[in-house]
Motif scaffolding. Structure first.
Motif, PDB file in Angstrom:
ATOM      1  N   THR A 164       4.021  14.696  -3.794  1.00  0.00           N
ATOM      2  CA  THR A 164       5.273  14.587  -3.052  1.00  0.00           C
ATOM      3  C   THR A 164       5.409  13.189  -2.448  1.00  0.00           C
ATOM      4  OG1 THR A 164       5.143  16.936  -2.497  1.00  0.00           O
ATOM      5  CG2 THR A 164       6.658  15.605  -1.201  1.00  0.00           C
ATOM      6  N   ILE A 165       4.412  12.769  -1.686  1.00  0.00           N
ATOM      7  CA  ILE A 165       4.440  11.447  -1.057  1.00  0.00           C
ATOM      8  C   ILE A 165       3.466  10.506  -1.766  1.00  0.00           C
ATOM      9  CG2 ILE A 165       3.983  10.163   1.065  1.00  0.00           C
ATOM     10  CD1 ILE A 165       4.931  12.682   2.603  1.00  0.00           C
ATOM     11  N   ILE A 166       2.245  10.960  -1.996  1.00  0.00           N
ATOM     12  CA  ILE A 166       1.254  10.146  -2.702  1.00  0.00           C
ATOM     13  C   ILE A 166       1.500  10.334  -4.198  1.00  0.00           C
ATOM     14  CG2 ILE A 166      -1.199   9.676  -3.072  1.00  0.00           C
ATOM     15  CD1 ILE A 166      -0.263   9.251  -0.136  1.00  0.00           C
ATOM     16  N   LYS A 167       2.023   9.314  -4.837  1.00  0.00           N
ATOM     17  CA  LYS A 167       2.414   9.433  -6.244  1.00  0.00           C
ATOM     18  C   LYS A 167       1.300   9.080  -7.217  1.00  0.00           C
ATOM     19  CE  LYS A 167       6.580  10.867  -5.650  1.00  0.00           C
ATOM     20  NZ  LYS A 167       6.953  12.204  -6.086  1.00  0.00           N
ATOM     21  N   ASN A 168       0.477   8.088  -6.847  1.00  0.00           N
ATOM     22  CA  ASN A 168      -0.552   7.642  -7.780  1.00  0.00           C
ATOM     23  C   ASN A 168      -1.671   6.959  -7.001  1.00  0.00           C
ATOM     24  OD1 ASN A 168      -1.991   6.862 -10.019  1.00  0.00           O
ATOM     25  ND2 ASN A 168      -0.287   5.826 -11.019  1.00  0.00           N
ATOM     26  N   ILE A 169      -2.906   7.286  -7.350  1.00  0.00           N
ATOM     27  CA  ILE A 169      -4.062   6.629  -6.746  1.00  0.00           C
ATOM     28  C   ILE A 169      -4.916   6.071  -7.876  1.00  0.00           C
ATOM     29  CG2 ILE A 169      -6.159   6.933  -5.382  1.00  0.00           C
ATOM     30  CD1 ILE A 169      -4.735   9.166  -3.872  1.00  0.00           C
ATOM     31  N   LYS A 170      -5.138   4.766  -7.825  1.00  0.00           N
ATOM     32  CA  LYS A 170      -5.991   4.099  -8.805  1.00  0.00           C
ATOM     33  C   LYS A 170      -7.183   3.523  -8.048  1.00  0.00           C
ATOM     34  CE  LYS A 170      -2.097   3.027 -11.786  1.00  0.00           C
ATOM     35  NZ  LYS A 170      -1.322   1.992 -12.442  1.00  0.00           N
ATOM     36  N   ILE A 171      -8.216   4.349  -7.906  1.00  0.00           N
ATOM     37  CA  ILE A 171      -9.393   3.955  -7.121  1.00  0.00           C
ATOM     38  C   ILE A 171     -10.027   2.686  -7.666  1.00  0.00           C
ATOM     39  CG2 ILE A 171     -11.756   4.632  -6.506  1.00  0.00           C
ATOM     40  CD1 ILE A 171      -9.568   5.918  -4.764  1.00  0.00           C
ATOM     41  N   ASN A 172     -10.151   2.580  -8.993  1.00  0.00           N
ATOM     42  CA  ASN A 172     -10.794   1.396  -9.584  1.00  0.00           C
ATOM     43  C   ASN A 172     -10.042   0.105  -9.259  1.00  0.00           C
ATOM     44  OD1 ASN A 172     -12.785   3.007 -10.634  1.00  0.00           O
ATOM     45  ND2 ASN A 172     -11.842   3.165 -12.651  1.00  0.00           N
ATOM     46  N   ASN A 173      -8.729   0.205  -9.089  1.00  0.00           N
ATOM     47  CA  ASN A 173      -7.907  -0.965  -8.755  1.00  0.00           C
ATOM     48  C   ASN A 173      -7.632  -1.072  -7.253  1.00  0.00           C
ATOM     49  OD1 ASN A 173      -7.761  -1.494 -11.480  1.00  0.00           O
ATOM     50  ND2 ASN A 173      -5.816  -0.440 -11.741  1.00  0.00           N
ATOM     51  N   LYS A 174      -8.148  -0.092  -6.474  1.00  0.00           N
ATOM     52  CA  LYS A 174      -7.905  -0.027  -5.021  1.00  0.00           C
ATOM     53  C   LYS A 174      -6.403  -0.081  -4.729  1.00  0.00           C
ATOM     54  CE  LYS A 174     -11.089   0.080  -2.405  1.00  0.00           C
ATOM     55  NZ  LYS A 174     -11.731   1.310  -1.913  1.00  0.00           N
ATOM     56  N   LEU A 175      -5.637   0.800  -5.407  1.00  0.00           N
ATOM     57  CA  LEU A 175      -4.184   0.802  -5.326  1.00  0.00           C
ATOM     58  C   LEU A 175      -3.659   2.221  -5.131  1.00  0.00           C
ATOM     59  CD1 LEU A 175      -1.474  -0.769  -5.820  1.00  0.00           C
ATOM     60  CD2 LEU A 175      -1.746  -0.157  -8.223  1.00  0.00           C
ATOM     61  N   ILE A 176      -2.700   2.368  -4.218  1.00  0.00           N
ATOM     62  CA  ILE A 176      -2.042   3.648  -3.983  1.00  0.00           C
ATOM     63  C   ILE A 176      -0.539   3.413  -4.020  1.00  0.00           C
ATOM     64  CG2 ILE A 176      -1.660   5.542  -2.355  1.00  0.00           C
ATOM     65  CD1 ILE A 176      -4.456   5.002  -1.235  1.00  0.00           C
TER      66      ILE A 176
ATOM     67  N   ILE B 164     -10.380   3.860   1.623  1.00  0.00           N
ATOM     68  CA  ILE B 164     -10.347   2.770   2.599  1.00  0.00           C
ATOM     69  C   ILE B 164     -10.243   1.435   1.850  1.00  0.00           C
ATOM     70  CG2 ILE B 164     -11.621   1.604   4.459  1.00  0.00           C
ATOM     71  CD1 ILE B 164     -10.653   4.436   5.202  1.00  0.00           C
ATOM     72  N   ASN B 165      -9.397   0.562   2.346  1.00  0.00           N
ATOM     73  CA  ASN B 165      -9.123  -0.774   1.793  1.00  0.00           C
ATOM     74  C   ASN B 165      -8.246  -0.761   0.541  1.00  0.00           C
ATOM     75  OD1 ASN B 165     -10.437  -2.268   3.807  1.00  0.00           O
ATOM     76  ND2 ASN B 165     -12.406  -1.892   2.834  1.00  0.00           N
ATOM     77  N   CYS B 166      -7.719   0.395   0.160  1.00  0.00           N
ATOM     78  CA  CYS B 166      -6.746   0.410  -0.943  1.00  0.00           C
ATOM     79  C   CYS B 166      -5.449  -0.245  -0.471  1.00  0.00           C
ATOM     80  CB  CYS B 166      -6.440   1.842  -1.398  1.00  0.00           C
ATOM     81  SG  CYS B 166      -7.687   2.569  -2.463  1.00  0.00           S
ATOM     82  N   GLN B 167      -4.816  -0.994  -1.366  1.00  0.00           N
ATOM     83  CA  GLN B 167      -3.519  -1.598  -1.087  1.00  0.00           C
ATOM     84  C   GLN B 167      -2.453  -0.539  -1.378  1.00  0.00           C
ATOM     85  OE1 GLN B 167      -3.500  -4.783   0.205  1.00  0.00           O
ATOM     86  NE2 GLN B 167      -5.719  -4.542   0.051  1.00  0.00           N
ATOM     87  N   VAL B 168      -1.462  -0.433  -0.493  1.00  0.00           N
ATOM     88  CA  VAL B 168      -0.445   0.603  -0.622  1.00  0.00           C
ATOM     89  C   VAL B 168       0.914  -0.033  -0.888  1.00  0.00           C
ATOM     90  CG1 VAL B 168       0.665   2.577   0.498  1.00  0.00           C
ATOM     91  CG2 VAL B 168      -1.757   2.078   0.965  1.00  0.00           C
ATOM     92  N   PHE B 169       1.557   0.439  -1.953  1.00  0.00           N
ATOM     93  CA  PHE B 169       2.909   0.012  -2.326  1.00  0.00           C
ATOM     94  C   PHE B 169       3.777   1.251  -2.423  1.00  0.00           C
ATOM     95  CE2 PHE B 169       0.246  -3.393  -3.785  1.00  0.00           C
ATOM     96  CZ  PHE B 169       1.014  -4.536  -3.675  1.00  0.00           C
ATOM     97  N   ASN B 170       5.074   1.093  -2.137  1.00  0.00           N
ATOM     98  CA  ASN B 170       5.964   2.224  -2.382  1.00  0.00           C
ATOM     99  C   ASN B 170       6.468   2.161  -3.832  1.00  0.00           C
ATOM    100  OD1 ASN B 170       8.145   0.432  -2.424  1.00  0.00           O
ATOM    101  ND2 ASN B 170       8.943   1.071  -0.434  1.00  0.00           N
ATOM    102  N   ILE B 171       7.209   3.174  -4.231  1.00  0.00           N
ATOM    103  CA  ILE B 171       7.634   3.244  -5.640  1.00  0.00           C
ATOM    104  C   ILE B 171       8.607   2.132  -6.014  1.00  0.00           C
ATOM    105  CG2 ILE B 171       7.167   5.702  -5.937  1.00  0.00           C
ATOM    106  CD1 ILE B 171      10.161   6.211  -5.505  1.00  0.00           C
ATOM    107  N   ASP B 172       9.176   1.457  -5.002  1.00  0.00           N
ATOM    108  CA  ASP B 172      10.057   0.307  -5.248  1.00  0.00           C
ATOM    109  C   ASP B 172       9.267  -1.005  -5.298  1.00  0.00           C
ATOM    110  OD1 ASP B 172      12.355   1.937  -5.248  1.00  0.00           O
ATOM    111  OD2 ASP B 172      12.439   1.847  -3.049  1.00  0.00           O
ATOM    112  N   LYS B 173       7.938  -0.909  -5.331  1.00  0.00           N
ATOM    113  CA  LYS B 173       7.019  -2.040  -5.431  1.00  0.00           C
ATOM    114  C   LYS B 173       6.979  -2.909  -4.180  1.00  0.00           C
ATOM    115  CE  LYS B 173       7.308  -2.053 -10.416  1.00  0.00           C
ATOM    116  NZ  LYS B 173       7.752  -2.706 -11.611  1.00  0.00           N
ATOM    117  N   ASN B 174       7.366  -2.338  -3.028  1.00  0.00           N
ATOM    118  CA  ASN B 174       7.257  -3.041  -1.753  1.00  0.00           C
ATOM    119  C   ASN B 174       5.864  -2.800  -1.175  1.00  0.00           C
ATOM    120  OD1 ASN B 174       9.991  -4.015  -1.602  1.00  0.00           O
ATOM    121  ND2 ASN B 174      10.602  -1.915  -1.145  1.00  0.00           N
TER     122      ASN B 174
END
Length: 181
Positions: A158-170, A110-120
């Motif tokens: 497949t869809i979720i490529k990387n999760i960085k919990i410490n950075n709150k980034l998906i 929850i509250n992780c920022q989500v970007f696609n692989i094209d950095k959008n």
């Protein structure tokens, strides 16, 4: 700073209280944990209702239909127990077991920022939900074009490529055009 042991530290919702059961102080509960019986591993519980906390001690429980009934220590009266109906069941987050590397709880996402692989930038995770096939990330859409939330299947690799919990980034494999209708 005073630490009140009757209020959870880093509150985490794990269930809901239903209606009273019988006349001897039993009450129905609904577990939100993945394995329903695991709710009894995360003690102590706090009931939260109408902005009031009540620390409770479960002294007995039984499986009942698809849920559970519990008995709370020192309560053996239906009129007292029914006051807890519709309370949230909360624990202190530290009572959860430590996870292995690259594992996480839903609350961590929850509250992780989500970007696609094209950095959008796609938005912020506001909720997760479970379906028959897979979990779904519910992303708050930051764009004014559409106020609808973005739903992304939680399919790792497949869809979720990387999760960085410490950075709150998906990082996800997800095209902005998919939801811009």
């Amino acid at each position: 700073m005073k630490n009140n042991i009757n209020i959870p530290i880093q509150p985490l919702l794990i269930g809901k209280v239903g209606k009273s059961y019988g006349i001897l102080g039993w009450i129905t509960i609904f577990s939100f944990t993945e394995e329903k019986e695991k709710i009894f591993s995360y003690l102590p519980w706090f009931f939260y209702k109408e902005k009031k906390w009540t620390k409770i001690i479960v002294d007995d429980w039984k499986k009942y239909k698809n849920n559970f009934i519990i008995h709370i220590k020192e309560i053996s009266n239906r009129s007292i127990i029914k006051k807890f109906t519709n309370s949230d069941i909360i624990i202190s987050q530290y009572t959860l077991p430590k996870l292995k590397k690259n594992n996480y709880y839903w609350t961590d996402i929850i509250n992780c920022q989500v970007f696609n692989i094209d950095k959008n930038y796609l938005g912020k995770v506001i909720e997760l939900t479970r379906t028959k096939n897979n979990d779904i990330l519910i992303i708050q859409n930051p764009f004014k074009i559409s106020k609808k939330n973005i739903l992304i299947p939680f399919v790792e690799n497949t869809i979720i490529k990387n999760i960085k919990i410490n950075n709150k980034l998906i990082i996800v494999q997800w095209n902005k055009m998919t939801y811009s209708k």
